[in-house]
Each structure stands twice: as C-alpha cells, then as structure tokens.
Design a protein around this motif. Structure first.
Motif, PDB file in Angstrom:
ATOM      1  N   SER A  66      13.529 -21.635  32.109  1.00 23.54           N
ATOM      2  CA  SER A  66      12.121 -21.294  32.005  1.00 23.54           C
ATOM      3  C   SER A  66      11.679 -20.671  33.322  1.00 23.54           C
ATOM      4  CB  SER A  66      11.273 -22.522  31.674  1.00 23.54           C
ATOM      5  OG  SER A  66      11.384 -23.493  32.699  1.00 23.54           O
ATOM      6  N   GLY A  67      10.480 -20.101  33.314  1.00 26.37           N
ATOM      7  CA  GLY A  67       9.922 -19.554  34.538  1.00 26.37           C
ATOM      8  C   GLY A  67      10.014 -18.047  34.668  1.00 26.37           C
ATOM      9  N   GLY A  68      10.668 -17.409  33.718  1.00 22.12           N
ATOM     10  CA  GLY A  68      10.760 -15.957  33.773  1.00 22.12           C
ATOM     11  C   GLY A  68       9.429 -15.308  33.425  1.00 22.12           C
ATOM     12  N   GLY A  69       9.370 -13.985  33.590  1.00 21.57           N
ATOM     13  CA  GLY A  69       8.158 -13.262  33.260  1.00 21.57           C
ATOM     14  C   GLY A  69       8.107 -11.919  33.950  1.00 21.57           C
ATOM     15  N   LEU A  70       6.931 -11.350  33.952  1.00 16.23           N
ATOM     16  CA  LEU A  70       6.694 -10.044  34.569  1.00 16.23           C
ATOM     17  C   LEU A  70       6.082 -10.255  35.953  1.00 16.23           C
ATOM     18  CD1 LEU A  70       6.465  -6.922  34.435  1.00 16.23           C
ATOM     19  CD2 LEU A  70       4.222  -7.271  33.358  1.00 16.23           C
ATOM     20  N   VAL A  71       6.664  -9.618  36.951  1.00 17.57           N
ATOM     21  CA  VAL A  71       6.171  -9.751  38.313  1.00 17.57           C
ATOM     22  C   VAL A  71       6.244  -8.385  38.988  1.00 17.57           C
ATOM     23  CG1 VAL A  71       8.442 -10.403  39.216  1.00 17.57           C
ATOM     24  CG2 VAL A  71       6.369 -11.102  40.442  1.00 17.57           C
ATOM     25  N   GLN A  72       5.339  -8.144  39.907  1.00 18.28           N
ATOM     26  CA  GLN A  72       5.337  -6.876  40.636  1.00 18.28           C
ATOM     27  C   GLN A  72       6.411  -6.885  41.724  1.00 18.28           C
ATOM     28  OE1 GLN A  72       1.363  -6.181  42.100  1.00 18.28           O
ATOM     29  NE2 GLN A  72       0.686  -5.360  40.127  1.00 18.28           N
ATOM     30  N   PRO A  73       6.883  -5.714  42.107  1.00 16.96           N
ATOM     31  CA  PRO A  73       7.839  -5.648  43.224  1.00 16.96           C
ATOM     32  C   PRO A  73       7.266  -6.329  44.459  1.00 16.96           C
ATOM     33  CG  PRO A  73       7.737  -3.544  42.101  1.00 16.96           C
ATOM     34  CD  PRO A  73       6.651  -4.394  41.499  1.00 16.96           C
ATOM     35  N   GLY A  74       8.117  -7.097  45.123  1.00 18.70           N
ATOM     36  CA  GLY A  74       7.698  -7.871  46.284  1.00 18.70           C
ATOM     37  C   GLY A  74       7.200  -9.256  45.942  1.00 18.70           C
ATOM     38  N   GLY A  75       7.035  -9.532  44.670  1.00 22.03           N
ATOM     39  CA  GLY A  75       6.547 -10.837  44.246  1.00 22.03           C
ATOM     40  C   GLY A  75       7.638 -11.886  44.166  1.00 22.03           C
ATOM     41  N   SER A  76       7.244 -13.072  43.712  1.00 23.00           N
ATOM     42  CA  SER A  76       8.158 -14.218  43.635  1.00 23.00           C
ATOM     43  C   SER A  76       8.097 -14.872  42.272  1.00 23.00           C
ATOM     44  CB  SER A  76       7.796 -15.257  44.704  1.00 23.00           C
ATOM     45  OG  SER A  76       7.918 -14.728  46.004  1.00 23.00           O
ATOM     46  N   LEU A  77       9.191 -15.483  41.908  1.00 27.21           N
ATOM     47  CA  LEU A  77       9.270 -16.324  40.715  1.00 27.21           C
ATOM     48  C   LEU A  77      10.182 -17.490  41.025  1.00 27.21           C
ATOM     49  CD1 LEU A  77       9.779 -13.882  37.680  1.00 27.21           C
ATOM     50  CD2 LEU A  77       7.780 -15.310  38.113  1.00 27.21           C
TER      51      LEU A  77
END
Length: 127
Positions: free
Chosen positions: A7-18
């Motif tokens: 779990s924890g996936g998704g859409l993130v902008q470049p430079g972001g974190s997950l």
C-alpha cells in the motif's frame, strides 16, 4: 495462507516523497528477509532494496542509493520503503517479496531467492 499486501502508492510530483508499506500475514515475519522490486511498463522487474530478517543489514540498487530507505517493523509484520526525491523514471509497479532468513543479503537482488510476492502498488511520478 501467506499474504503480502502493498500500500502507499499513488501519484506524486517530481521531487516528492512516498512511503510504501507491505503488510505480511501467514508467515513468521521475523524469520524472513524482505525485498522491494519494481517494474515499469515494457521493462523487466528490477531490484530496488532488501533488508535482512534482523533489519541490521540492507542492500540498495544504485538507482535507490541516497533516495530510498528500506526498513521493517517485525512487531507489525510490515516492511517499508521510504522514497524521497522521486523522479519520473521511478514510475513503476512496486512489489514486496519475502525470502528465507538464510539467504545472503548479496543474493537478495535476485528474484528467484524469494518465496512469496505481493500483488504490487502503482507509483506514478509526474507533474
């Protein structure tokens, strides 16, 4: 029945974190080494990071060094992958996998040492 659920996936902008999580059930979690792999469209699945049963030894792919951190919480039967400074080329389906504790950390880069696999979670890095 052994289950690994990411779990924890998704859409993130470049430079972001997950932070990805993988919760295990049906196995003696603390007796297994854990690994993270990823597969981008059109590519083969590749190693990302691995951690020994004790948590004391880890191994990271070159693409992950300095940006990704693998950790585990044996009390929660969960392995994590903290991903920082994400890049578009990190876009992939991320899988966790479990290997017998006797497997050497250096061989945990190889898919065939893992006994159990999760279904994967999609990570998309895009603006």
């Amino acid at each position: 029945q052994v289950q690994l659920v990411e779990s924890g996936g998704g859409l993130v902008q470049p430079g972001g974190s997950l932070r990805l999580s993988c919760a295990a059930s049906g196995l003696a979690f603390s007796s297994y080494g854990l690994g993270w792999f990823r597969q981008a469209p059109g590519n083969e699945r590749e190693f990302v990071a691995a951690i020994k049963w004790s948590g004391g030894i880890t191994n990271d792919a070159e693409s992950a060094k300095g940006r990704f951190t693998i950790s585990r919480d044996n009390a929660k039967s969960t392995v994590y992958l903290q991903m920082n400074s994400l890049k578009p080329e990190d876009t992939a389906v991320y899988y966790c996998a479990a290997a017998n504790a006797g497997v050497a950390i250096t061989t945990m880069r190889m898919e065939n040492v893992y006994q159990y696999w999760g279904q994967g979670t999609q990570v998309t890095v895009s603006s």
